[in-house]
Write an enzyme that holds these catalytic residues in place. Structure first.
Site, PDB file in Angstrom:
ATOM      1  N   HIS A 192      10.118   4.517   1.416  1.00  0.00           N
ATOM      2  CA  HIS A 192       9.153   3.059   1.697  1.00  0.00           C
ATOM      3  C   HIS A 192       8.682   3.375   0.610  1.00  0.00           C
ATOM      4  O   HIS A 192       7.206   4.194   0.852  1.00  0.00           O
ATOM      5  CB  HIS A 192       8.561   3.242   2.995  1.00  0.00           C
ATOM      6  CG  HIS A 192       7.617   2.364   3.104  1.00  0.00           C
ATOM      7  ND1 HIS A 192       7.452   1.274   4.313  1.00  0.00           N
ATOM      8  CD2 HIS A 192       5.811   2.136   3.260  1.00  0.00           C
ATOM      9  CE1 HIS A 192       6.564   0.427   4.533  1.00  0.00           C
ATOM     10  NE2 HIS A 192       5.036   1.294   3.246  1.00  0.00           N
ATOM     11  N   ASN A 232       4.324  -3.559  -0.974  1.00  0.00           N
ATOM     12  CA  ASN A 232       5.763  -1.959  -1.103  1.00  0.00           C
ATOM     13  C   ASN A 232       7.003  -3.689  -2.092  1.00  0.00           C
ATOM     14  O   ASN A 232       6.937  -4.496  -2.557  1.00  0.00           O
ATOM     15  CB  ASN A 232       6.629  -2.427   0.556  1.00  0.00           C
ATOM     16  CG  ASN A 232       6.388  -1.673   1.794  1.00  0.00           C
ATOM     17  OD1 ASN A 232       7.277  -0.958   1.577  1.00  0.00           O
ATOM     18  ND2 ASN A 232       5.113  -1.876   2.531  1.00  0.00           N
ATOM     19  N   CYS A 265      -2.747  -1.508   0.910  1.00  0.00           N
ATOM     20  CA  CYS A 265      -2.765  -0.593   1.731  1.00  0.00           C
ATOM     21  C   CYS A 265      -4.534  -0.602   1.920  1.00  0.00           C
ATOM     22  O   CYS A 265      -5.128  -0.385   0.889  1.00  0.00           O
ATOM     23  CB  CYS A 265      -2.768   0.251   2.080  1.00  0.00           C
ATOM     24  SG  CYS A 265      -2.916   1.908   2.649  1.00  0.00           S
ATOM     25  N   HIS A 287       6.013   1.823  -1.993  1.00  0.00           N
ATOM     26  CA  HIS A 287       4.926  -0.113  -2.327  1.00  0.00           C
ATOM     27  C   HIS A 287       4.610   0.417  -3.949  1.00  0.00           C
ATOM     28  O   HIS A 287       5.114   1.885  -4.602  1.00  0.00           O
ATOM     29  CB  HIS A 287       3.661   0.704  -2.431  1.00  0.00           C
ATOM     30  CG  HIS A 287       3.262   0.444  -0.660  1.00  0.00           C
ATOM     31  ND1 HIS A 287       2.366  -0.744  -0.487  1.00  0.00           N
ATOM     32  CD2 HIS A 287       3.474   0.968   0.369  1.00  0.00           C
ATOM     33  CE1 HIS A 287       2.639  -0.697   1.076  1.00  0.00           C
ATOM     34  NE2 HIS A 287       2.806   0.235   1.244  1.00  0.00           N
ATOM     35  N   ASP A 340       3.695  -4.702   7.237  1.00  0.00           N
ATOM     36  CA  ASP A 340       3.173  -4.240   6.309  1.00  0.00           C
ATOM     37  C   ASP A 340       2.172  -4.988   4.873  1.00  0.00           C
ATOM     38  O   ASP A 340       1.800  -4.936   4.490  1.00  0.00           O
ATOM     39  CB  ASP A 340       4.010  -3.475   5.405  1.00  0.00           C
ATOM     40  CG  ASP A 340       3.107  -1.875   4.637  1.00  0.00           C
ATOM     41  OD1 ASP A 340       1.471  -2.318   4.527  1.00  0.00           O
ATOM     42  OD2 ASP A 340       4.214  -1.241   4.582  1.00  0.00           O
TER      43      ASP A 340
HETATM   44  C1  LIG Z   1      -5.256   3.920  17.184  1.00  0.00           C
HETATM   45  C2  LIG Z   1      -6.109   2.945  16.881  1.00  0.00           C
HETATM   46  C3  LIG Z   1      -5.904   2.379  17.935  1.00  0.00           C
HETATM   47  C4  LIG Z   1      -7.463   4.034  17.089  1.00  0.00           C
HETATM   48  O1  LIG Z   1      -8.977   3.513  16.667  1.00  0.00           O
HETATM   49  P1  LIG Z   1      -9.937   4.316  18.054  1.00  0.00           P
HETATM   50  O2  LIG Z   1     -10.744   3.344  17.411  1.00  0.00           O
HETATM   51  O3  LIG Z   1     -10.167   5.595  17.199  1.00  0.00           O
HETATM   52  O4  LIG Z   1      -9.698   3.679  19.103  1.00  0.00           O
HETATM   53  P2  LIG Z   1     -10.428   3.426  20.763  1.00  0.00           P
HETATM   54  O5  LIG Z   1      -9.380   3.953  22.140  1.00  0.00           O
HETATM   55  O6  LIG Z   1     -11.389   4.054  21.086  1.00  0.00           O
HETATM   56  O7  LIG Z   1      -9.941   2.310  20.353  1.00  0.00           O
HETATM   57  C5  LIG Z   1     -10.376   1.400  19.836  1.00  0.00           C
HETATM   58  C6  LIG Z   1     -10.571   0.102  20.473  1.00  0.00           C
HETATM   59  O8  LIG Z   1      -9.117  -0.637  20.620  1.00  0.00           O
HETATM   60  C7  LIG Z   1      -8.972  -1.198  21.870  1.00  0.00           C
HETATM   61  N1  LIG Z   1      -6.846  -0.073  21.105  1.00  0.00           N
HETATM   62  C8  LIG Z   1      -7.098   0.682  20.972  1.00  0.00           C
HETATM   63  N2  LIG Z   1      -5.260   0.623  20.537  1.00  0.00           N
HETATM   64  C9  LIG Z   1      -5.059  -0.706  20.714  1.00  0.00           C
HETATM   65  C10 LIG Z   1      -3.869  -1.079  20.331  1.00  0.00           C
HETATM   66  N3  LIG Z   1      -3.197  -0.626  20.475  1.00  0.00           N
HETATM   67  N4  LIG Z   1      -4.147  -2.093  20.398  1.00  0.00           N
HETATM   68  C11 LIG Z   1      -4.919  -3.402  20.953  1.00  0.00           C
HETATM   69  N5  LIG Z   1      -6.449  -2.567  20.965  1.00  0.00           N
HETATM   70  C12 LIG Z   1      -6.417  -1.577  20.958  1.00  0.00           C
HETATM   71  C13 LIG Z   1      -9.400  -0.323  22.572  1.00  0.00           C
HETATM   72  O9  LIG Z   1      -9.241  -1.246  23.238  1.00  0.00           O
HETATM   73  C14 LIG Z   1     -11.022  -0.333  22.396  1.00  0.00           C
HETATM   74  O10 LIG Z   1     -11.805  -1.291  22.264  1.00  0.00           O
HETATM   75  P3  LIG Z   1     -12.861  -1.881  22.648  1.00  0.00           P
HETATM   76  O11 LIG Z   1     -13.033  -1.251  24.218  1.00  0.00           O
HETATM   77  O12 LIG Z   1     -13.176  -1.397  21.527  1.00  0.00           O
HETATM   78  O13 LIG Z   1     -13.094  -3.010  22.843  1.00  0.00           O
HETATM   79  C15 LIG Z   1      -6.945   2.384  15.645  1.00  0.00           C
HETATM   80  O14 LIG Z   1      -7.205   3.178  14.489  1.00  0.00           O
HETATM   81  C16 LIG Z   1      -5.874   1.722  15.409  1.00  0.00           C
HETATM   82  O15 LIG Z   1      -5.588   0.476  15.741  1.00  0.00           O
HETATM   83  N6  LIG Z   1      -5.110   1.713  13.368  1.00  0.00           N
HETATM   84  C17 LIG Z   1      -3.768   1.270  13.395  1.00  0.00           C
HETATM   85  C18 LIG Z   1      -4.434   0.865  11.963  1.00  0.00           C
HETATM   86  C19 LIG Z   1      -3.074   0.049  11.210  1.00  0.00           C
HETATM   87  O16 LIG Z   1      -2.422  -0.642  12.392  1.00  0.00           O
HETATM   88  N7  LIG Z   1      -3.005   0.709   9.840  1.00  0.00           N
HETATM   89  C20 LIG Z   1      -1.938   0.097   9.185  1.00  0.00           C
HETATM   90  C21 LIG Z   1      -0.352   0.307  10.056  1.00  0.00           C
HETATM   91  S1  LIG Z   1       0.263   2.201   8.870  1.00  0.00           S
HETATM   92  C22 LIG Z   1       0.569   1.411   7.660  1.00  0.00           C
HETATM   93  O17 LIG Z   1       0.813   0.471   7.699  1.00  0.00           O
HETATM   94  C23 LIG Z   1       1.251   2.910   6.315  1.00  0.00           C
HETATM   95  C24 LIG Z   1       3.327   2.085   6.753  1.00  0.00           C
HETATM   96  C25 LIG Z   1       3.494   2.407   7.969  1.00  0.00           C
HETATM   97  O18 LIG Z   1       2.801   0.582   6.432  1.00  0.00           O
HETATM   98  C26 LIG Z   1       3.642   3.510   5.853  1.00  0.00           C
HETATM   99  C27 LIG Z   1       3.165   3.522   5.094  1.00  0.00           C
HETATM  100  O19 LIG Z   1       3.034   2.261   3.586  1.00  0.00           O
HETATM  101  O20 LIG Z   1       2.351   4.555   4.715  1.00  0.00           O
END
Ligand SMILES: CC(C)(COP(=O)([O-])OP(=O)([O-])OC[C@H]1O[C@@H](n2cnc3c(N)ncnc32)[C@H](O)[C@@H]1OP(=O)([O-])[O-])[C@@H](O)C(=O)NCCC(=O)NCCSC(=O)C[C@@](C)(O)CC(=O)[O-]
Length: 366
Positions: free
Chosen positions: A239, A281, A272, A241, A41
């Site tokens: 959790h 955090n 974020c 921040h 995070d």
């Molecule tokens: C969910 C998606 C993938 C949808 O993203 P998308 O663009 O809708 O999905 P997609 O299926 O079209 O994938 C796009 C590209 O990403 C690749 N891909 C797809 N999945 C993966 C994967 N797992 N690992 C590696 N690559 C991946 C996929 O293969 C493709 O590659 P391309 O064909 O264009 O070359 C995207 O929106 C994403 O990765 N989001 C993550 C965002 C993130 O990490 N945010 C931070 C974490 S959450 C947080 O911090 C909150 C928390 C938990 O701490 C609590 C709080 O404080 O609230």
């Protein structure tokens, strides 16, 4: 304080399932578990690239500092979060410490497949757990994972099933439990419903994310009161921040409410990308100091020496070392070109520096 029995049959059966993958057991009622999320995070928001070896060193230092639950990175789209792209390499550099639970955040089946591929390889990393995440609002979900909340829950259900079948524990997150940067104040009933769905899927615990850091003791209590109508508080984590400096007060509120697990980030790393202005955090060092206080200093001298010990709840954090955490927070902050935001960390290091100077002076007098 509310300790409610699990009311629904569904949650009870989900718990039965997760008993095969039990979370770390808390040793006693005064035990508090801190989940260190700095390497994920915290670092996911850094504007400049950080090498896998630095990330692994951070994880290794945290484990040596006694952190027993470490979220080590994420397998998410590198197009969305470039900073987490090297997680597989980071894991190959982690030096596993006994009894330490390393976990990886995944958004979808592709992320889990990446974890499982590593685990079935020749030198599997020490991963025991994944974390999945969704949001209390569609606006944040769209910004974070390109899905509404119900779409993301539908996507996560088979991921959780596969992870459990593979012997991994699964933790769930609900983001924006207080306010959402896109939809404003969040309805606590929504937080309750989404949390329940994650538990029903098989998550052993749900971490309630005050992503924007706008929570106050009053608003945190309001959410917990609503969520606890349906969910045992022992299945919840906080959790928080620290955007507005209220995270530690919110933790105290949650502790009073019965929660015993909190996420924190060494040096207060983080922010974020989808929550403008949000800071990291709560700093792990600040939580450790806030919960254990002066006992950490051991040989406290003036001006406290004649003061009787304070009577109050003493929280047991296990083997966590504030000095090592303070050094780790200052070390990683230095690498990122800034000061640690942990006040307890800064205070500890300032005290250590003063002692060093006094010792130097004494030496010079000899
Ligand atoms: C969910 C998606 C993938 C949808 O993203 P998308 O663009 O809708 O999905 P997609 O299926 O079209 O994938 C796009 C590209 O990403 C690749 N891909 C797809 N999945 C993966 C994967 N797992 N690992 C590696 N690559 C991946 C996929 O293969 C493709 O590659 P391309 O064909 O264009 O070359 C995207 O929106 C994403 O990765 N989001 C993550 C965002 C993130 O990490 N945010 C931070 C974490 S959450 C947080 O911090 C909150 C928390 C938990 O701490 C609590 C709080 O404080 O609230």
């Amino acid at each position: 304080m509310k300790f409610r029995p699990v009311p629904s049959r569904q949650i009870a059966s989900c718990l039965q399932k997760t008993l095969c993958h039990p979370p770390r057991r808390l040793a006693s009622s005064n035990s508090v578990r801190i989940v260190e999320v700095g390497p994920r995070d915290g670092l996911q928001n850094e504007p400049r690239p950080i090498s896998p070896s630095i990330k692994a060193e951070l994880i290794n230092r945290l484990a040596r500092a006694g952190m027993r639950d470490i979220e080590a990175g994420s397998f998410v789209s590198p197009k969305w979060v470039p900073q987490m792209a090297g997680t597989a390499e980071v894991l190959s550099l982690v030096e596993p410490v006994a009894n330490t639970n390393y976990s990886i955040l995944v958004p979808n089946q592709k992320g889990l497949d990446g974890v499982l591929a590593l685990l079935s390889g020749n030198s599997p990393p020490p991963i025991t757990e994944i974390a999945v995440f969704t949001s209390a609002t569609d606006g944040f979900g769209k910004a974070n994972t390109n899905t509404t909340t119900s779409e993301s829950l539908a996507r996560l259900a088979p991921v959780v099933r596969s992870a459990l079948a593979a012997g991994l524990k699964v933790r769930g997150y609900v983001s924006v439990v207080i306010t959402c940067p896109y939809s404003g104040r969040v309805d606590p009933r929504r937080v309750r419903d989404v949390s329940r769905e994650l538990l029903q899927m098989g998550c052993y615990e749900v971490s309630l994310g005050d992503t924007t850091g706008t929570g106050t003791p009053a608003s945190v209590r309001a959410v917990l009161e609503e969520v606890a109508k349906d969910i045992d508080v022992n299945l919840l984590a906080g959790h928080f921040h620290d955007t507005n400096g209220t995270a530690l007060a919110n933790i105290q509120t949650a502790l009073d409410f019965g929660l015993r697990t909190f996420d924190a980030s060494v040096g207060g790393l983080g922010g974020c990308p989808y929550s403008p202005g949000a800071t990291g955090n709560v700093a792990t060092e600040d939580v450790v100091y806030g919960l254990t206080g002066e006992s950490l200093y051991g040989d406290v001298r003036e001006p406290y020496s004649d003061t009787p010990a304070i009577n109050g709840p003493v929280w047991d954090l296990g083997s966590v070392s504030l000095p090592l955490l303070a050094e780790t927070g200052a070390w990683i902050s230095g690498i990122l070109g800034r000061e640690t935001t942990s006040r307890a960390g800064k205070a500890f290091l300032a005290r250590k520096e003063r002692e060093r100077k006094l010792a130097e002076k004494a030496q010079a007098k000899l």
